[in-house]
Design a protein around this motif. Structure first.
Motif, PDB file in Angstrom:
ATOM      1  N   LYS A   1      33.467  -8.867   4.794  1.00  0.00           N
ATOM      2  CA  LYS A   1      33.899 -10.261   4.732  1.00  0.00           C
ATOM      3  C   LYS A   1      33.411 -10.873   3.420  1.00  0.00           C
ATOM      4  CE  LYS A   1      35.879 -13.407   7.427  1.00  0.00           C
ATOM      5  NZ  LYS A   1      37.300 -13.186   7.570  1.00  0.00           N
TER       6      LYS A   1
ATOM      7  N   ILE B   1      41.952 -18.578  -0.860  1.00  0.00           N
ATOM      8  CA  ILE B   1      41.035 -18.071   0.173  1.00  0.00           C
ATOM      9  C   ILE B   1      41.681 -16.877   0.881  1.00  0.00           C
ATOM     10  CG2 ILE B   1      39.880 -18.613   2.357  1.00  0.00           C
ATOM     11  CD1 ILE B   1      39.608 -21.512   1.301  1.00  0.00           C
ATOM     12  N   GLY B   2      42.982 -16.997   1.142  1.00  0.00           N
ATOM     13  CA  GLY B   2      43.703 -15.871   1.752  1.00  0.00           C
ATOM     14  C   GLY B   2      43.647 -14.636   0.878  1.00  0.00           C
ATOM     15  N   MET B   3      43.742 -14.825  -0.437  1.00  0.00           N
ATOM     16  CA  MET B   3      43.708 -13.677  -1.350  1.00  0.00           C
ATOM     17  C   MET B   3      42.294 -13.112  -1.461  1.00  0.00           C
ATOM     18  SD  MET B   3      46.389 -14.965  -4.186  1.00  0.00           S
ATOM     19  CE  MET B   3      47.074 -13.385  -4.560  1.00  0.00           C
TER      20      MET B   3
ATOM     21  N   ASP C   1      43.648 -22.972  -0.334  1.00  0.00           N
ATOM     22  CA  ASP C   1      43.872 -22.223   0.896  1.00  0.00           C
ATOM     23  C   ASP C   1      44.535 -20.876   0.584  1.00  0.00           C
ATOM     24  OD1 ASP C   1      43.635 -22.685   3.858  1.00  0.00           O
ATOM     25  OD2 ASP C   1      45.720 -22.057   3.761  1.00  0.00           O
ATOM     26  N   ARG C   2      45.478 -20.918  -0.344  1.00  0.00           N
ATOM     27  CA  ARG C   2      46.164 -19.682  -0.757  1.00  0.00           C
ATOM     28  C   ARG C   2      45.160 -18.703  -1.368  1.00  0.00           C
ATOM     29  NH1 ARG C   2      49.559 -15.942  -1.162  1.00  0.00           N
ATOM     30  NH2 ARG C   2      51.259 -15.810  -2.642  1.00  0.00           N
TER      31      ARG C   2
ATOM     32  N   GLU D   1      38.154 -29.536   7.138  1.00  0.00           N
ATOM     33  CA  GLU D   1      38.876 -29.129   8.341  1.00  0.00           C
ATOM     34  C   GLU D   1      40.016 -28.170   7.983  1.00  0.00           C
ATOM     35  OE1 GLU D   1      41.166 -31.946  10.692  1.00  0.00           O
ATOM     36  OE2 GLU D   1      41.751 -30.096  11.730  1.00  0.00           O
ATOM     37  N   ILE D   2      40.703 -28.483   6.877  1.00  0.00           N
ATOM     38  CA  ILE D   2      41.831 -27.637   6.485  1.00  0.00           C
ATOM     39  C   ILE D   2      41.346 -26.282   5.991  1.00  0.00           C
ATOM     40  CG2 ILE D   2      43.750 -27.409   4.865  1.00  0.00           C
ATOM     41  CD1 ILE D   2      44.066 -30.455   4.987  1.00  0.00           C
ATOM     42  N   LEU D   3      40.343 -26.285   5.121  1.00  0.00           N
ATOM     43  CA  LEU D   3      39.931 -25.022   4.501  1.00  0.00           C
ATOM     44  C   LEU D   3      38.937 -24.230   5.354  1.00  0.00           C
ATOM     45  CD1 LEU D   3      39.631 -26.108   0.770  1.00  0.00           C
ATOM     46  CD2 LEU D   3      41.526 -24.964   1.910  1.00  0.00           C
ATOM     47  N   SER D   4      38.226 -24.915   6.203  1.00  0.00           N
ATOM     48  CA  SER D   4      37.225 -24.311   7.092  1.00  0.00           C
ATOM     49  C   SER D   4      36.369 -23.226   6.436  1.00  0.00           C
ATOM     50  CB  SER D   4      37.870 -23.798   8.390  1.00  0.00           C
ATOM     51  OG  SER D   4      38.899 -22.898   8.158  1.00  0.00           O
ATOM     52  N   ILE D   5      35.731 -23.599   5.312  1.00  0.00           N
ATOM     53  CA  ILE D   5      34.669 -22.775   4.726  1.00  0.00           C
ATOM     54  C   ILE D   5      33.484 -23.705   4.454  1.00  0.00           C
ATOM     55  CG2 ILE D   5      36.158 -20.985   3.718  1.00  0.00           C
ATOM     56  CD1 ILE D   5      35.916 -22.366   1.029  1.00  0.00           C
TER      57      ILE D   5
ATOM     58  N   ASN E   1      42.338 -17.912  10.663  1.00  0.00           N
ATOM     59  CA  ASN E   1      43.361 -18.825  10.151  1.00  0.00           C
ATOM     60  C   ASN E   1      44.463 -18.066   9.430  1.00  0.00           C
ATOM     61  OD1 ASN E   1      41.817 -20.931  11.024  1.00  0.00           O
ATOM     62  ND2 ASN E   1      40.901 -21.355   9.023  1.00  0.00           N
TER      63      ASN E   1
ATOM     64  N   ARG F   1      46.383 -18.443   6.257  1.00  0.00           N
ATOM     65  CA  ARG F   1      46.211 -19.246   5.047  1.00  0.00           C
ATOM     66  C   ARG F   1      47.548 -19.480   4.353  1.00  0.00           C
ATOM     67  NH1 ARG F   1      41.091 -21.511   4.731  1.00  0.00           N
ATOM     68  NH2 ARG F   1      39.577 -20.055   5.567  1.00  0.00           N
ATOM     69  N   SER F   2      47.580 -20.491   3.507  1.00  0.00           N
ATOM     70  CA  SER F   2      48.790 -20.817   2.759  1.00  0.00           C
ATOM     71  C   SER F   2      49.324 -19.579   2.045  1.00  0.00           C
ATOM     72  CB  SER F   2      48.470 -21.906   1.738  1.00  0.00           C
ATOM     73  OG  SER F   2      49.632 -22.283   1.063  1.00  0.00           O
ATOM     74  N   GLY F   3      50.622 -19.336   2.133  1.00  0.00           N
ATOM     75  CA  GLY F   3      51.218 -18.185   1.458  1.00  0.00           C
ATOM     76  C   GLY F   3      51.244 -16.941   2.324  1.00  0.00           C
ATOM     77  N   GLN F   4      50.512 -16.949   3.440  1.00  0.00           N
ATOM     78  CA  GLN F   4      50.524 -15.776   4.316  1.00  0.00           C
ATOM     79  C   GLN F   4      51.610 -15.930   5.369  1.00  0.00           C
ATOM     80  OE1 GLN F   4      46.441 -15.738   5.713  1.00  0.00           O
ATOM     81  NE2 GLN F   4      45.828 -14.360   4.053  1.00  0.00           N
TER      82      GLN F   4
ATOM     83  N   SER G   1      43.960 -22.004  12.611  1.00  0.00           N
ATOM     84  CA  SER G   1      45.027 -22.897  12.181  1.00  0.00           C
ATOM     85  C   SER G   1      46.048 -22.170  11.322  1.00  0.00           C
ATOM     86  CB  SER G   1      44.441 -24.061  11.388  1.00  0.00           C
ATOM     87  OG  SER G   1      43.647 -24.857  12.229  1.00  0.00           O
TER      88      SER G   1
ATOM     89  N   ARG H   1      45.964 -27.091  -0.790  1.00  0.00           N
ATOM     90  CA  ARG H   1      46.864 -26.015  -0.379  1.00  0.00           C
ATOM     91  C   ARG H   1      46.704 -24.792  -1.276  1.00  0.00           C
ATOM     92  NH1 ARG H   1      53.069 -27.100   0.921  1.00  0.00           N
ATOM     93  NH2 ARG H   1      53.377 -27.065  -1.317  1.00  0.00           N
TER      94      ARG H   1
ATOM     95  N   ARG I   1      50.067 -26.585  10.553  1.00  0.00           N
ATOM     96  CA  ARG I   1      50.442 -27.372   9.376  1.00  0.00           C
ATOM     97  C   ARG I   1      51.570 -26.715   8.606  1.00  0.00           C
ATOM     98  NH1 ARG I   1      44.674 -27.544   9.120  1.00  0.00           N
ATOM     99  NH2 ARG I   1      43.948 -29.576   9.862  1.00  0.00           N
TER     100      ARG I   1
ATOM    101  N   ALA J   1      48.093 -22.857   7.997  1.00  0.00           N
ATOM    102  CA  ALA J   1      48.011 -23.810   6.896  1.00  0.00           C
ATOM    103  C   ALA J   1      49.385 -24.225   6.383  1.00  0.00           C
ATOM    104  CB  ALA J   1      47.212 -23.197   5.759  1.00  0.00           C
ATOM    105  N   SER J   2      49.384 -25.318   5.670  1.00  0.00           N
ATOM    106  CA  SER J   2      50.583 -25.746   4.961  1.00  0.00           C
ATOM    107  C   SER J   2      50.992 -24.636   4.000  1.00  0.00           C
ATOM    108  CB  SER J   2      50.251 -27.025   4.207  1.00  0.00           C
ATOM    109  OG  SER J   2      51.157 -27.244   3.177  1.00  0.00           O
TER     110      SER J   2
END
Lengths: 271, 212
Positions: free
Chosen positions: A171, A156-158, A153-154, A199-203, B112, B114-117, B131, A150, B151, B133-134
């Motif tokens: 990108k 990756i968003g940043m 994932d955060r 699957e969750i992170l999809s990178i 996607n 992402r978590s925190g967004q 997706s 998790r 999630r 995310a959690s």
């Protein structure tokens, strides 16, 4: 063309510093000119893992503030001339970094080296943001467990919103380095499987580094694991990852160490 | 951003203080827009007449004057710039009627969350191609369509729409809500975990059904 790479994760203790040191050493062994930069100001570790802690005179903050020249602060590895270290300051904190200074340092490093590996601090604050800001490529280090996934994932968003590349509308390339992977525990359902994490992170996957005592032993010896025991499973994983970084296609597998009674006995005898 | 100066009576000593400060930082006002707030100056103060001149003599550019009563009009001889209130010029002016462009009814995101967004669109539907995310959330005034795994949190009908629905390809949500009614992960039916579902409201009950 030099490449700036950030090793990041969000969560602490997943193996960012170990991975920075090992990827750096493996790239240097492949003949590339490499510098590893510690952005963890106040909690520096990379110097220890590289075995250079007694040779740090000037650090990143000194260069950012203009107190020292970059050439004075770079510490060349004794085992491989291609590998250099720019240490963080232990006595300061993350607020001592600023974007302007970091930009200048990264620009200078780009001129001198083929690869600039930035070891990000944990967290999502200033230090981590500055470490990732100039990156061309991000290696997201993740352990096969839910909290690490998790946090990754955060991050990756940043990476997709808070970096120079993102601000230019480009990108950011991101790859996943799965560390401390234990196949037996994943099979028993005690850990997330590789497919679950992907699957969750999809990178795309850069490599899978198995959990191993060798990594801890290497850290305590002050050497990247690829230098201290180049044939152990994690070292082979890092070597494969580096070949993939350089554009080679290497089949993905999870390296294992042969663990029989005999091997254990040998180990015991040697140490 | 404009700088606000608030002169206080007596004006002479206030300007003397200002001069002292300007002596210390001569370029402080250079090129900066300044707003003068006259709240503390009595309207019958004879010094008001030379206020604008005093500032001009110090090379301070006054953008406007603030703190006057709505019906107050300064004599033209004072040479005052426009009167402002809270950063906006006072005075009635007709707002020209504009033909508003048609507002979009839905928001589409093709990556996607992402978590925190947090993706929020109170005016209508949200569609996510990817997706959630959690630790991420999607908030919509209307329905939510997720072409991947859910999630994190999905909050539909947030402006009070009981007809809003949530659709997702894989239900692993932390929380779902429609029109203020919610269910957390613990309350989701076990047999639908990981399945494609549609979520709607029946009276004051959340109904979760398989999509196929």
């Amino acid at each position: 063309m030099s490449k700036v790479l950030v090793v990041t994760s969000g969560k602490g203790g997943v193996g960012k510093t170990t991975s920075t040191a090992s990827l750096g050493a493996a790239l240097a062994a492949a003949g590339q000119k490499v510098v590893v930069v510690d952005f963890d100001v106040g909690l520096r570790n990379l110097d220890l893992v590289m075995g250079a802690e007694r040779r740090v005179v000037y650090d990143l903050i000194n260069v950012v503030n203009g107190d020292a020249k970059l050439a004075q602060a770079l510490i060349r590895d004794k085992r491989n001339d291609n590998l250099s270290l720019l240490a963080a300051s232990q006595t300061r904190d993350k607020d001592a970094l600023n974007l302007e200074g970091v930009t200048k340092v990264i620009e200078q490093l780009r001129e001198k080296f083929d690869w600039v590996l930035c070891d990000s601090p944990a967290g999502i604050e200033k230090g981590a943001l500055l470490a990732m800001y100039h990156a061309d490529l991000a290696v997201v280090v993740t352990n096969p467990e839910v909290s690490s996934v998790r946090d990754s994932d955060r991050i990756i968003g940043m990476l997709d919103s808070k970096t120079a590349k993102a601000e230019r509308g480009e990108k950011m390339e991101k790859v996943l380095l799965l560390t401390r992977y234990d196949q037996a525990r994943a099979a028993r359902g005690e850990m997330l499987k590789v497919e679950d994490v992907l699957e969750i992170l999809s990178i795309p996957l850069l490599g899978i580094v198995p959990e191993s005592q060798e990594v801890l032993r290497a850290s305590n010896l002050g050497a990247p694991v690829v230098m201290s025991s180049p044939n152990c499973a994690p070292s082979r994983a890092y070597a494969d990852a580096v070949r993939r970084l350089q554009g080679e296609t290497v089949p993905m597998n999870i390296p294992v160490d042969r663990t029989g009674l005999f091997a254990k006995f040998l180990n015991w005898r040697v140490s | 951003m404009a700088l606000a100066l608030v002169p206080q009576p007596p004006l002479d000593s206030w300007f003397a203080e200002l001069d002292q400060q300007m002596a210390r930082a001569p370029n402080f006002f250079a090129g900066r827009p300044v707003v003068v707030d006259v709240t503390f100056l009595p309207r019958n103060d004879p010094d008001l007449a030379r206020l604008a001149g005093e500032f001009a003599g110090r090379n301070i550019r006054i953008l406007g004057i603030e703190g006057t009563e709505p019906n107050f009009t300064p004599p033209a001889a004072w040479g005052w710039p426009p009167l402002l209130s809270g950063g906006r010029p006072v005075g009635t002016s007709e707002v020209p009627e504009e033909k508003a462009a048609p507002e979009p009814h839905s928001l589409l995101r093709d990556e996607n969350v992402r978590s925190g967004q947090s993706v929020s669109f109170p005016k209508g539907d949200v569609t996510i191609i990817g997706s959630v995310a959690s630790g991420a959330e999607v908030i919509a005034g209307g329905s939510i369509h997720i072409y991947g795994a859910l999630r994190g949190r999905a909050i539909a009908g947030v402006m009070g729409d009981a007809k809003a629905r949530i659709f997702c390809r894989k239900l692993e949500a932390e929380l779902i809500a429609v029109d203020g009614l919610y269910k957390t992960a613990d309350d989701l039916p076990q047999n639908l975990r990981g399945k494609p579902v549609k979520i709607s409201l029946d009276g004051d009950k959340i109904v979760i059904e398989p999509l196929d």
